[in-house]
Write a protein that holds these residues in place. Structure first.
Motif, PDB file in Angstrom:
ATOM      1  N   ASP A  87       0.845  -1.194   0.000  1.00 33.90           N
ATOM      2  CA  ASP A  87       0.000   0.000   0.000  1.00 33.90           C
ATOM      3  C   ASP A  87       0.884   1.249   0.000  1.00 33.90           C
ATOM      4  N   PRO A  88       0.860   2.041  -1.071  1.00 33.43           N
ATOM      5  CA  PRO A  88       1.745   3.206  -1.147  1.00 33.43           C
ATOM      6  C   PRO A  88       1.455   4.263  -0.067  1.00 33.43           C
ATOM      7  N   VAL A  89       0.209   4.402   0.330  1.00 34.64           N
ATOM      8  CA  VAL A  89      -0.121   5.372   1.376  1.00 34.64           C
ATOM      9  C   VAL A  89       0.493   4.939   2.707  1.00 34.64           C
ATOM     10  N   TRP A  90       0.413   3.655   3.025  1.00 32.14           N
ATOM     11  CA  TRP A  90       1.013   3.138   4.253  1.00 32.14           C
ATOM     12  C   TRP A  90       2.524   3.340   4.228  1.00 32.14           C
ATOM     13  N   LEU A  91       3.141   3.036   3.098  1.00 32.79           N
ATOM     14  CA  LEU A  91       4.587   3.223   2.978  1.00 32.79           C
ATOM     15  C   LEU A  91       4.974   4.692   3.176  1.00 32.79           C
ATOM     16  N   ARG A  92       4.187   5.585   2.581  1.00 34.32           N
ATOM     17  CA  ARG A  92       4.473   7.012   2.733  1.00 34.32           C
ATOM     18  C   ARG A  92       4.355   7.446   4.198  1.00 34.32           C
ATOM     19  N   ASN A  93       3.270   7.039   4.849  1.00 32.68           N
ATOM     20  CA  ASN A  93       3.004   7.488   6.217  1.00 32.68           C
ATOM     21  C   ASN A  93       3.882   6.818   7.266  1.00 32.68           C
ATOM     22  N   GLN A  94       4.199   5.545   7.082  1.00 32.95           N
ATOM     23  CA  GLN A  94       4.888   4.783   8.121  1.00 32.95           C
ATOM     24  C   GLN A  94       6.385   4.623   7.889  1.00 32.95           C
ATOM     25  N   VAL A  95       6.840   4.797   6.656  1.00 35.13           N
ATOM     26  CA  VAL A  95       8.264   4.585   6.374  1.00 35.13           C
ATOM     27  C   VAL A  95       8.927   5.874   5.885  1.00 35.13           C
ATOM     28  N   VAL A  96       8.418   6.428   4.807  1.00 31.18           N
ATOM     29  CA  VAL A  96       9.069   7.577   4.184  1.00 31.18           C
ATOM     30  C   VAL A  96       8.972   8.826   5.056  1.00 31.18           C
ATOM     31  N   ALA A  97       7.811   9.120   5.613  1.00 31.95           N
ATOM     32  CA  ALA A  97       7.632  10.341   6.411  1.00 31.95           C
ATOM     33  C   ALA A  97       8.536  10.373   7.641  1.00 31.95           C
ATOM     34  N   PRO A  98       8.575   9.309   8.469  1.00 31.81           N
ATOM     35  CA  PRO A  98       9.470   9.373   9.628  1.00 31.81           C
ATOM     36  C   PRO A  98      10.951   9.465   9.253  1.00 31.81           C
ATOM     37  N   LEU A  99      11.359   8.743   8.215  1.00 29.53           N
ATOM     38  CA  LEU A  99      12.767   8.816   7.798  1.00 29.53           C
ATOM     39  C   LEU A  99      13.113  10.210   7.284  1.00 29.53           C
ATOM     40  N   THR A 100      12.215  10.785   6.504  1.00 24.48           N
ATOM     41  CA  THR A 100      12.441  12.130   5.976  1.00 24.48           C
ATOM     42  C   THR A 100      12.497  13.148   7.107  1.00 24.48           C
ATOM     43  N   GLU A 101      11.584  13.012   8.051  1.00 22.44           N
ATOM     44  CA  GLU A 101      11.564  13.920   9.190  1.00 22.44           C
ATOM     45  C   GLU A 101      12.876  13.861   9.963  1.00 22.44           C
ATOM     46  N   GLU A 102      13.346  12.671  10.194  1.00 20.36           N
ATOM     47  CA  GLU A 102      14.599  12.482  10.945  1.00 20.36           C
ATOM     48  C   GLU A 102      15.784  13.067  10.180  1.00 20.36           C
ATOM     49  N   VAL A 103      15.876  12.792   8.891  1.00 23.31           N
ATOM     50  CA  VAL A 103      16.998  13.276   8.092  1.00 23.31           C
ATOM     51  C   VAL A 103      16.983  14.802   7.986  1.00 23.31           C
ATOM     52  N   VAL A 104      15.803  15.373   7.758  1.00 21.84           N
ATOM     53  CA  VAL A 104      15.702  16.829   7.638  1.00 21.84           C
ATOM     54  C   VAL A 104      16.033  17.497   8.964  1.00 21.84           C
ATOM     55  N   PHE A 105      15.518  16.940  10.061  1.00 19.97           N
ATOM     56  CA  PHE A 105      15.799  17.530  11.364  1.00 19.97           C
ATOM     57  C   PHE A 105      17.289  17.478  11.671  1.00 19.97           C
ATOM     58  N   ARG A 106      17.904  16.321  11.460  1.00 19.87           N
ATOM     59  CA  ARG A 106      19.342  16.206  11.727  1.00 19.87           C
ATOM     60  C   ARG A 106      20.140  17.110  10.785  1.00 19.87           C
ATOM     61  N   GLY A 107      19.696  17.215   9.545  1.00 22.87           N
ATOM     62  CA  GLY A 107      20.374  18.083   8.581  1.00 22.87           C
ATOM     63  C   GLY A 107      20.326  19.543   8.980  1.00 22.87           C
ATOM     64  N   ALA A 108      19.258  19.936   9.675  1.00 24.14           N
ATOM     65  CA  ALA A 108      19.152  21.313  10.147  1.00 24.14           C
ATOM     66  C   ALA A 108      19.844  21.497  11.491  1.00 24.14           C
ATOM     67  N   MET A 109      19.819  20.485  12.342  1.00 25.41           N
ATOM     68  CA  MET A 109      20.336  20.600  13.701  1.00 25.41           C
ATOM     69  C   MET A 109      21.855  20.458  13.772  1.00 25.41           C
ATOM     70  N   LEU A 110      22.417  19.518  13.042  1.00 25.08           N
ATOM     71  CA  LEU A 110      23.862  19.273  13.153  1.00 25.08           C
ATOM     72  C   LEU A 110      24.722  20.482  12.777  1.00 25.08           C
ATOM     73  N   PRO A 111      24.410  21.210  11.695  1.00 30.30           N
ATOM     74  CA  PRO A 111      25.235  22.386  11.400  1.00 30.30           C
ATOM     75  C   PRO A 111      25.200  23.451  12.503  1.00 30.30           C
ATOM     76  N   MET A 112      24.119  23.474  13.289  1.00 29.39           N
ATOM     77  CA  MET A 112      24.053  24.438  14.396  1.00 29.39           C
ATOM     78  C   MET A 112      24.799  23.934  15.625  1.00 29.39           C
ATOM     79  N   LEU A 113      24.834  22.611  15.836  1.00 24.97           N
ATOM     80  CA  LEU A 113      25.473  22.060  17.021  1.00 24.97           C
ATOM     81  C   LEU A 113      26.986  21.886  16.882  1.00 24.97           C
TER      82      LEU A 113
END
Length: 97
Positions: free
Chosen positions: A42-68
């Motif tokens: 199910d592409p919606v399940w994959l988007r919500n349960q796999v892609v969204a959390p991974l993207t959130e984590e990568v984007v957050f770390r990408g923004a946070m690490l240069p500041m830390l």
């Protein structure tokens, strides 16, 4: 990590207290291979349960690490960034309640 695990544990404990049989059914369903195959197709399940959390984590770390990194050592920043991420999730949980 411990805080986040505790937050996820809360609904499971509440569900088991409300209806002890339903928690066993939910666990059986979660461990069922056929159920996972249906979800993975199910592409919606994959988007919500796999892609969204991974993207959130990568984007957050990408923004946070240069500041830390300028304030701390790179290794320290790698271990501190998830603490800020978890704190942000806790704050979101408090707002939703």
């Amino acid at each position: 990590m411990l805080t986040l695990s505790t937050l996820y544990l809360g609904p499971l404990v509440q569900s088991s207290l409300d209806n002890p049989r339903s928690i066993a059914e939910k666990l059986r369903s979660a461990l069922d291979v056929h159920s996972w195959r249906l979800c993975a197709s199910d592409p919606v399940w994959l988007r919500n349960q796999v892609v969204a959390p991974l993207t959130e984590e990568v984007v957050f770390r990408g923004a946070m690490l240069p500041m830390l990194v300028p304030c701390t050592a790179p290794t320290t920043a790698i271990f501190i960034a998830p603490l800020f991420f978890g704190t942000g999730l806790c704050q979101l949980t408090i707002q939703l309640c």
